[in-house]
Design a protein around this motif. Structure first.
Motif, PDB file in Angstrom:
ATOM      1  N   ASN A 198      27.600  57.578  26.859  1.00 55.13           N
ATOM      2  CA  ASN A 198      26.851  58.417  27.767  1.00 55.13           C
ATOM      3  C   ASN A 198      27.448  58.264  29.165  1.00 55.13           C
ATOM      4  O   ASN A 198      28.266  57.368  29.404  1.00 55.13           O
ATOM      5  CB  ASN A 198      25.373  58.004  27.781  1.00 55.13           C
ATOM      6  N   ILE A 199      27.018  59.114  30.097  1.00 54.17           N
ATOM      7  CA  ILE A 199      27.528  58.993  31.467  1.00 54.17           C
ATOM      8  C   ILE A 199      26.823  57.848  32.184  1.00 54.17           C
ATOM      9  O   ILE A 199      27.469  56.985  32.779  1.00 54.17           O
ATOM     10  CB  ILE A 199      27.337  60.316  32.231  1.00 54.17           C
ATOM     11  N   PHE A 200      25.501  57.839  32.129  1.00 54.54           N
ATOM     12  CA  PHE A 200      24.714  56.769  32.745  1.00 54.54           C
ATOM     13  C   PHE A 200      23.653  56.292  31.761  1.00 54.54           C
ATOM     14  O   PHE A 200      23.250  57.003  30.851  1.00 54.54           O
ATOM     15  CB  PHE A 200      24.017  57.269  34.026  1.00 54.54           C
ATOM     16  N   TRP A 201      23.211  55.055  31.963  1.00 51.45           N
ATOM     17  CA  TRP A 201      22.132  54.473  31.176  1.00 51.45           C
ATOM     18  C   TRP A 201      21.095  53.958  32.161  1.00 51.45           C
ATOM     19  O   TRP A 201      21.399  53.137  33.019  1.00 51.45           O
ATOM     20  CB  TRP A 201      22.682  53.343  30.309  1.00 51.45           C
ATOM     21  N   ASN A 202      19.871  54.426  32.002  1.00 46.55           N
ATOM     22  CA  ASN A 202      18.852  54.105  32.991  1.00 46.55           C
ATOM     23  C   ASN A 202      18.215  52.731  32.806  1.00 46.55           C
ATOM     24  O   ASN A 202      17.376  52.322  33.598  1.00 46.55           O
ATOM     25  CB  ASN A 202      17.756  55.178  32.999  1.00 46.55           C
ATOM     26  N   ASN A 203      18.591  52.021  31.762  1.00 44.55           N
ATOM     27  CA  ASN A 203      18.081  50.675  31.547  1.00 44.55           C
ATOM     28  C   ASN A 203      18.833  49.709  32.469  1.00 44.55           C
ATOM     29  O   ASN A 203      20.059  49.592  32.379  1.00 44.55           O
ATOM     30  CB  ASN A 203      18.296  50.269  30.087  1.00 44.55           C
ATOM     31  N   PRO A 204      18.144  49.001  33.361  1.00 42.76           N
ATOM     32  CA  PRO A 204      18.839  48.084  34.274  1.00 42.76           C
ATOM     33  C   PRO A 204      19.616  46.994  33.560  1.00 42.76           C
ATOM     34  O   PRO A 204      20.595  46.462  34.095  1.00 42.76           O
ATOM     35  CB  PRO A 204      17.692  47.490  35.117  1.00 42.76           C
ATOM     36  N   LYS A 205      19.232  46.679  32.333  1.00 42.98           N
ATOM     37  CA  LYS A 205      19.899  45.623  31.575  1.00 42.98           C
ATOM     38  C   LYS A 205      21.336  46.002  31.212  1.00 42.98           C
ATOM     39  O   LYS A 205      22.189  45.128  31.056  1.00 42.98           O
ATOM     40  CB  LYS A 205      19.095  45.343  30.305  1.00 42.98           C
ATOM     41  N   TYR A 206      21.608  47.294  31.100  1.00 50.70           N
ATOM     42  CA  TYR A 206      22.913  47.736  30.607  1.00 50.70           C
ATOM     43  C   TYR A 206      23.772  48.416  31.673  1.00 50.70           C
ATOM     44  O   TYR A 206      24.555  49.310  31.368  1.00 50.70           O
ATOM     45  CB  TYR A 206      22.721  48.664  29.410  1.00 50.70           C
ATOM     46  N   GLN A 207      23.626  47.984  32.904  1.00 43.20           N
ATOM     47  CA  GLN A 207      24.529  48.431  33.957  1.00 43.20           C
ATOM     48  C   GLN A 207      25.765  47.522  33.981  1.00 43.20           C
ATOM     49  O   GLN A 207      25.696  46.358  33.584  1.00 43.20           O
ATOM     50  CB  GLN A 207      23.826  48.353  35.325  1.00 43.20           C
ATOM     51  N   PRO A 208      26.899  48.043  34.445  1.00 43.41           N
ATOM     52  CA  PRO A 208      28.019  47.130  34.696  1.00 43.41           C
ATOM     53  C   PRO A 208      27.563  46.009  35.623  1.00 43.41           C
ATOM     54  O   PRO A 208      26.764  46.230  36.539  1.00 43.41           O
ATOM     55  CB  PRO A 208      29.054  48.033  35.372  1.00 43.41           C
ATOM     56  N   ARG A 209      28.039  44.806  35.394  1.00 42.43           N
ATOM     57  CA  ARG A 209      27.549  43.664  36.171  1.00 42.43           C
ATOM     58  C   ARG A 209      27.695  43.880  37.672  1.00 42.43           C
ATOM     59  O   ARG A 209      26.819  43.530  38.458  1.00 42.43           O
ATOM     60  CB  ARG A 209      28.291  42.398  35.743  1.00 42.43           C
TER      61      ARG A 209
END
Length: 340
Positions: A198-209
């Motif tokens: 996907n382009i973005f994931w809105n779950n804060p757990k799965y953001q690039p560090r």
């Protein structure tokens, strides 16, 4: 194995527009049977169901979570009816006859083009004409049995993780698309359509560090770079985009960039590839009726919100083909099967 029951009911509320949930109380606890976004001034149809594993008395409640405790719920035409496996099969067969079959006329001729009055014809299905798909991972690139199994069954796919932001840009400014490029090439070689996930994931757990430490302004700039990079790279090569993953359950970007963050991302993706369908993607929409965050009604409501703010059509709910571009025209099970 429990018996399946369906519960239809008409619901109205005295004020507001909150979800109303049907709940059964038994000796073993509470069981959610369905929900609908109710409105004042009109009736809304709640279509629910549950699996009954016990016998005995039960109480049916309709509940709503609002601050104003004086709000009234009005319910009419409630019924609890059995839904047998035979009925389920009947619905399934009806759908198959309607959407998966059509009449075919076969004309048998000889080498000179003359019609054959009596002949035997054998037909073998080599591949389904209608799109059906599943996810693939990078492991398919070097696994021949996996390749053979997948290509013989599916015509559509998404990549499990390989297009996600944390995979393609593990350090700021250092993009690596080698794996998704190779997976896309494999899909194209085998006539398999790909939807971007996907382009973005809105779950804060799965953001690039490195994204988690950015300020709002820095995140806005990084997000613009991300969406421009990946959408432009695969323009014309994929059939659609899951623009913001799971944005009913989570709201990382909204918390950082404002309430219209998802709509802004949809708008920008549409600007980059105007002819590409943009998808909403969620889970547990129908499987768990007590999941109020991502119920079908919220899905449809948020989809209409995106269309209004992002001025993007078509936007589709994940899981079904979108014929007209109106979110209200389609409804999806919240599974992770990439059926388009």
């Amino acid at each position: 194995m429990g018996k399946v029951k369906v519960i239809p009911a008409w619901v109205q509320i005295s004020e507001g527009k909150p979800p109303v949930t049907a709940v059964f109380k038994t000796d073993s606890g509470f069981g959610h049977a369905g929900a609908v976004i109710a409105e004042s001034g009109c009736w809304s149809m709640l279509k629910g169901g549950l699996t009954v594993n016990i016998s005995g008395l039960a109480e049916l409640y309709f509940e709503v979570n609002v601050k104003n405790k004086a709000v009234e719920i009005w319910v009419d035409s409630v019924s609890l009816q059995p839904f047998t496996e035979k009925e389920w099969r009947g619905h399934q067969d009806e759908s198959i006859e309607k959407t998966r079959k059509r009449k075919v006329r076969i004309h048998a001729i000889d080498a000179q083009g003359n019609s054959l009055a009596v002949t035997t014809i054998s037909i073998t299905l080599t591949k389904a004409n209608f799109p059906i798909g599943n996810t693939i991972s990078y492991r398919i690139l070097n696994n021949v049995p996996y390749q053979n199994w997948f290509t013989s069954r599916f015509s559509v796919t998404i990549f499990e993780n390989e297009m996600k932001w944390y995979y393609t840009e593990q350090a700021p400014g250092k993009e690596n698309y080698s794996v998704p490029d190779a997976m896309l090439a494999f899909a194209q070689e085998n006539g398999i359509s790909v939807r971007g996930h996907n382009i973005f994931w809105n779950n804060p757990k799965y953001q690039p560090r490195w994204v988690k430490s950015l300020s709002p302004d820095q995140l806005r700039a990084a997000a613009e770079k991300r969406i421009t990079s990946i959408v432009s790279r695969y323009a014309g090569k994929i059939i659609g985009w899951d623009v913001v993953n799971e944005n009913l359950h989570f709201s990382f970007h909204e918390s950082m960039l404002g309430a219209n963050a998802s709509a802004d991302f949809f708008r920008r993706a549409h600007q980059l590839v105007p002819g590409t369908t943009m998808f909403m993607n969620e889970y547990n929409m129908i499987e768990y009726s007590n999941n109020k965050m991502a119920g079908p009604e919220n899905y449809l409501y948020f989809g209409d919100f995106l269309i209004l703010l992002a001025v993007v059509t078509p936007i589709c709910l994940r899981g079904r083909k979108c014929p007209s571009g109106k979110v209200s025209d389609v409804l999806s099970h919240g599974t992770h099967i990439a059926t388009v």
